[in-house]
Every structure is written in structure tokens, then in C-alpha cells.
Design an enzyme around this catalytic site. Sequence first.
Site, PDB file in Angstrom:
ATOM      1  CB  SER A  99       8.450 -18.773  61.726  1.00 43.38           C
ATOM      2  OG  SER A  99       8.619 -17.486  61.707  1.00 43.38           O
TER       3      SER A  99
HETATM    4  N1  SAH Z   1       5.903 -14.432  59.580  1.00 43.82           N
HETATM    5  C1  SAH Z   1       6.900 -14.665  58.847  1.00 43.82           C
HETATM    6  C2  SAH Z   1       8.109 -14.659  59.590  1.00 43.82           C
HETATM    7  C3  SAH Z   1       9.238 -13.887  58.714  1.00 43.82           C
HETATM    8  S1  SAH Z   1      10.671 -13.324  59.630  1.00 43.82           S
HETATM    9  C4  SAH Z   1       6.558 -15.855  57.944  1.00 43.82           C
HETATM   10  O1  SAH Z   1       5.579 -16.550  58.389  1.00 43.82           O
HETATM   11  O2  SAH Z   1       7.220 -16.004  56.864  1.00 43.82           O
HETATM   12  C5  SAH Z   1      10.426 -11.606  60.106  1.00 43.82           C
HETATM   13  C6  SAH Z   1       9.901 -10.804  59.219  1.00 43.82           C
HETATM   14  O3  SAH Z   1       9.716  -9.619  59.741  1.00 43.82           O
HETATM   15  C7  SAH Z   1      10.944 -10.392  58.279  1.00 43.82           C
HETATM   16  O4  SAH Z   1      10.476 -10.806  56.821  1.00 43.82           O
HETATM   17  C8  SAH Z   1      11.413  -8.953  58.292  1.00 43.82           C
HETATM   18  O5  SAH Z   1      11.766  -8.464  57.129  1.00 43.82           O
HETATM   19  C9  SAH Z   1      10.296  -8.349  59.031  1.00 43.82           C
HETATM   20  N2  SAH Z   1      10.547  -7.226  59.642  1.00 43.82           N
HETATM   21  C10 SAH Z   1      11.544  -6.889  60.418  1.00 43.82           C
HETATM   22  N3  SAH Z   1      11.473  -5.672  60.890  1.00 43.82           N
HETATM   23  C11 SAH Z   1      10.166  -5.263  60.729  1.00 43.82           C
HETATM   24  C12 SAH Z   1       9.659  -3.985  60.994  1.00 43.82           C
HETATM   25  N4  SAH Z   1       9.852  -2.929  61.636  1.00 43.82           N
HETATM   26  N5  SAH Z   1       8.083  -3.861  60.425  1.00 43.82           N
HETATM   27  C13 SAH Z   1       7.951  -4.866  59.642  1.00 43.82           C
HETATM   28  N6  SAH Z   1       8.306  -5.943  59.239  1.00 43.82           N
HETATM   29  C14 SAH Z   1       9.594  -6.264  59.786  1.00 43.82           C
END
Ligand code: SAH
Length: 249
Positions: A99
Amino acid sequence: MTLSYLRRSLVFLLLIAISALSLSPGIAQENFEQQREALIEEVAEDLRRSEAILEPTELDPRVLRAMKTVPRHEYVPEKHKHQAYRNRPLPIGYGQTISQPAIVALMTNLLELEPSDKVLEIGTGSGYQAAVLAELVDQVFSIEIVPELAERAARDLKRTGYNNVTTRQGDGYYGWEEQAPFDAIIVTAAADHIPPRLLKQLKPGGRMVIPVGSRFMVQHLVLVKKTEDSDILTEQLLPVQFVPLTGEH
Ligand code: SAH
């Protein structure tokens, strides 16, 4: 030119090369710290100016300190490291992104965390947001659905010394029953509704931030508050763009 002169020159050149090699990571490190300081100051200033949309508009000094401490470049793939201190999301593989720093600061601020809080994150991704939370509270639990990302984030969090983050691979839609209830929950992927199990796993008096909306529609960051009587209050804050919350649900 004598042989000994040549030999001495070679030794001298070699010494310069060695010291340059050992110095360069230090210089790069310092550079990253300066870049981080500048970026986070800019993020804090932007937030102050956004008065019209958000309350509070000031970053909590603890959040500011956490953002200035966590080395974002350690959670970014090698080829994007030089962009780690730009205020933008970056690809982390598997179609996912780390993010944008401004959104990490904003969401963390909205949680109004206390040091003794137990926090759940859905969507570990790179591990960066989890590290920011780990600077602020005792215990962070984070779930990631993509196995490769879950593994890499766990490794990177350990490598950077965040031993108070517990990660697991799985579908975060259902929360983490064994560890519930949580003082705060942060969802970093967009769902078209607020997952009911997450509401259930939030403590009375707790807060959740979650982007709500579908992939091709406008998503909004929603602040959810559970009152002491377990009533649910929601507030739609601002339009955002997140990757979708995937899974079977
Ligand atoms: N908080 C992260 C942002 C990652 S983007 C950071 O600081 O880098 C969002 C993430 O959510 C992705 O890696 C994606 O694979 C994950 N995601 C999507 N659906 C999900 C679910 N149902 N359960 C857990 N993770 C999920």
C-alpha cells in the site's frame, strides 16, 4: 616505473575498492533514512491539509514515529527498492501491491491504537503495514491468502526484528477465531460488504478500518466502531483503490 611502485599502486587501488564496497551500503542506508524522513513529513503535511474530509487530521505522534521507523525498502522487491520512498503503491508480485505510505498512515491513525492492543490485519501482503502496527502495539496477527506472499512476509518481518507479529496463510474473510477478540481490525483488500465474522471478532469499544466496494466500482474507506453495547456504527470516509479481497466466500 619500478615493480614495487606498481605493486604499491595496485594495493592502494585495491584498498580503495574495498572501502568503497563496504561504505556503499552505509551511504545507501543513510540515503534511505533521509528519503523516509522527507516522505513521512510530506504525508503528515498532506493529511493536515485534508481537513475537509477527515478527523483527526493530525497524525498521532506515535503513528508518525512508527512511519519514520519502519524501513519500507525492506518490504519492497529488489527492483523497486529505489522507489520505496515515493508516496505510491508498488508491485510485490502475484498481482498484489504494497500500500501507499499515505494510506498506511491514515488507516493506522484511524485505529487510535493503545500499546496494549491486540490487532488483526487481513492481507499481510509485503508485511509493511503489519510492521507499522507492530511498532505501536504488543500483538499483531496477520492473515494472507497467497501462500508465497505469506511465507515471504513472515520471513521479512522476522528479518527486520518484528517478533510481535504472528502471521498465517488463509482466508482472512473468516478472521482468526482462536485469537479473537481484537481491539482493532484492519483490512487491506476491498470487500463488497463488511465480513460478519470480523464484526463478531471485534471487541466492544473496538475499531475496524476496511475498504468497501467492488473491483470496478468506487471503493470507500469505512471506519467501523463497535460500541460498548456492541452496536455497530459505520462511517464512510473517502474514496480509495485497493486490490480485491479474494477467497471462497
Ligand atoms: N497490507 C499489505 C497490503 C497488501 S495488498 C502491505 O502492507 O503490503 C492486500 C493483500 O491482501 C494481498 O497480498 C492479497 O493477496 C491479500 N488478500 C486478498 N484477499 C485475502 C483474503 N481473503 N484473506 C487474506 N488476505 C487476502
